[in-house]
Motif scaffolding. Structure first.
Motif, short mmCIF file in Angstrom:
data_model
loop_
_atom_site.label_atom_id
_atom_site.label_comp_id
_atom_site.label_asym_id
_atom_site.label_seq_id
_atom_site.Cartn_x
_atom_site.Cartn_y
_atom_site.Cartn_z
N VAL A 1 14.47 19.40 -30.94
CA VAL A 1 14.18 20.73 -31.47
C VAL A 1 12.67 20.87 -31.53
CG1 VAL A 1 14.45 22.29 -33.41
CG2 VAL A 1 16.32 20.75 -32.79
N SER A 2 12.17 21.78 -30.73
CA SER A 2 10.73 21.90 -30.58
C SER A 2 10.08 22.66 -31.73
CB SER A 2 10.40 22.63 -29.27
OG SER A 2 8.99 22.82 -29.16
N ARG A 3 8.86 22.23 -32.06
CA ARG A 3 8.05 22.94 -33.04
C ARG A 3 6.98 23.78 -32.35
NH1 ARG A 3 9.35 17.97 -35.11
NH2 ARG A 3 9.89 17.80 -37.31
N SER A 4 6.97 23.76 -31.03
CA SER A 4 5.94 24.46 -30.27
C SER A 4 6.42 25.85 -29.86
CB SER A 4 5.59 23.67 -29.02
OG SER A 4 4.70 24.40 -28.20
N GLN A 5 5.63 26.85 -30.17
CA GLN A 5 6.05 28.21 -29.85
C GLN A 5 6.15 28.43 -28.35
OE1 GLN A 5 3.16 31.39 -30.70
NE2 GLN A 5 1.74 29.79 -31.39
N SER A 6 5.43 27.66 -27.56
CA SER A 6 5.49 27.83 -26.11
C SER A 6 6.84 27.42 -25.52
CB SER A 6 4.37 27.04 -25.44
OG SER A 6 4.54 25.65 -25.68
N ASP A 7 7.63 26.69 -26.27
CA ASP A 7 8.95 26.27 -25.80
C ASP A 7 10.04 27.29 -26.07
OD1 ASP A 7 8.37 22.78 -26.66
OD2 ASP A 7 8.03 23.86 -24.77
N TYR A 8 9.72 28.30 -26.85
CA TYR A 8 10.70 29.33 -27.20
C TYR A 8 10.57 30.51 -26.26
CZ TYR A 8 11.95 26.59 -31.24
OH TYR A 8 12.41 25.57 -32.05
N ASN A 9 11.70 30.93 -25.73
CA ASN A 9 11.71 31.92 -24.67
C ASN A 9 11.88 33.35 -25.18
OD1 ASN A 9 13.46 29.30 -23.74
ND2 ASN A 9 12.01 29.93 -22.18
N TYR A 10 12.53 33.48 -26.33
CA TYR A 10 12.84 34.81 -26.84
C TYR A 10 12.31 34.95 -28.25
CZ TYR A 10 16.12 34.39 -22.97
OH TYR A 10 16.69 34.18 -21.74
N TRP A 11 11.81 36.17 -28.54
CA TRP A 11 11.19 36.42 -29.84
C TRP A 11 11.64 37.75 -30.41
CZ3 TRP A 11 7.89 32.98 -32.22
CH2 TRP A 11 7.49 31.87 -31.44
N GLY A 12 11.76 37.78 -31.74
CA GLY A 12 12.00 39.04 -32.41
C GLY A 12 10.69 39.79 -32.61
N GLN A 13 10.79 40.96 -33.19
CA GLN A 13 9.62 41.80 -33.37
C GLN A 13 8.81 41.40 -34.60
OE1 GLN A 13 12.64 42.59 -34.27
NE2 GLN A 13 12.49 43.51 -36.30
N GLY A 14 9.40 40.59 -35.46
CA GLY A 14 8.72 40.15 -36.67
C GLY A 14 9.08 40.98 -37.87
N THR A 15 9.08 40.34 -39.03
CA THR A 15 9.34 41.04 -40.28
C THR A 15 8.31 40.58 -41.30
OG1 THR A 15 11.03 41.60 -41.94
CG2 THR A 15 11.06 39.35 -41.10
N GLN A 16 7.75 41.52 -42.02
CA GLN A 16 6.67 41.22 -42.97
C GLN A 16 7.22 40.68 -44.28
OE1 GLN A 16 3.11 41.63 -42.64
NE2 GLN A 16 3.13 40.47 -44.57
N VAL A 17 6.64 39.58 -44.72
CA VAL A 17 6.93 39.01 -46.04
C VAL A 17 5.61 38.99 -46.81
CG1 VAL A 17 7.61 36.96 -47.33
CG2 VAL A 17 8.90 37.65 -45.29
N THR A 18 5.61 39.64 -47.95
CA THR A 18 4.41 39.69 -48.79
C THR A 18 4.75 39.16 -50.16
OG1 THR A 18 3.59 41.63 -47.59
CG2 THR A 18 2.59 41.14 -49.72
N VAL A 19 4.02 38.14 -50.60
CA VAL A 19 4.24 37.52 -51.90
C VAL A 19 3.03 37.82 -52.78
CG1 VAL A 19 4.80 35.41 -53.15
CG2 VAL A 19 5.56 35.70 -50.78
N SER A 20 3.26 38.53 -53.85
CA SER A 20 2.17 38.89 -54.75
C SER A 20 2.03 37.85 -55.85
CB SER A 20 2.43 40.27 -55.36
OG SER A 20 3.60 40.24 -56.15
N SER A 21 0.80 37.68 -56.30
CA SER A 21 0.54 36.67 -57.34
C SER A 21 0.68 37.26 -58.73
CB SER A 21 -0.86 36.11 -57.15
OG SER A 21 -1.82 37.14 -57.19
#
Length: 128
Positions: A108-128
């Motif tokens: 199981v790779s930890r390198s992003q270059s080994d992953y072929n498909y990606w989602g658009q991303g989702t924002q996570v914001t943690v306030s202090s």
């Protein structure tokens, strides 16, 4: 056409929890890794966790402020992957991306270059 769609991001206070979900379509990822990466403002995208469905093979990031012990990755079926995030910290603030490989290279790779498909991303914001 393969698509990965994330959901579940948002704003949460430090110490809180969020669950991210990702659903893949257009192919089947039964024996292939699916996982999560994140990118904080001004930083490079980094590995968070990845797993192979029904394999027992799961890996978490191993860096300072590691998510291990706070985040749990899971797959309900071959084409979904979730990330349960507990005890969130402000430094967890980032855009979280779902990713999938289109094959299994023996680990199981930890390198992003080994992953072929990606989602658009989702924002996570943690306030202090």
């Amino acid at each position: 056409q393969v698509q990965l769609v994330e959901s579940g991001g948002g704003l949460v206070q430090a110490g809180g929890s969020l669950k991210l979900s990702c659903a893949a379509s257009g192919s089947t990822f039964t024996n292939y890794p699916m996982g999560w990466f994140r990118q904080a403002p001004g930083k490079e995208r980094e590995f968070v966790a990845a797993t192979i469905w029904n394999s027992g093979l799961t890996y978490y990031a191993d860096y300072t402020n590691s998510v291990k012990g706070r985040f749990t990755i899971s797959r309900d079926n071959a084409n979904t992957v979730s990330l349960q995030m507990n005890s969130l910290k402000p430094e967890d603030t980032a855009v979280y991306y779902c990713a999938a490989e289109d094959g299994y290279r023996g680990h199981v790779s930890r390198s992003q270059s080994d992953y072929n498909y990606w989602g658009q991303g989702t924002q996570v914001t943690v306030s202090s």
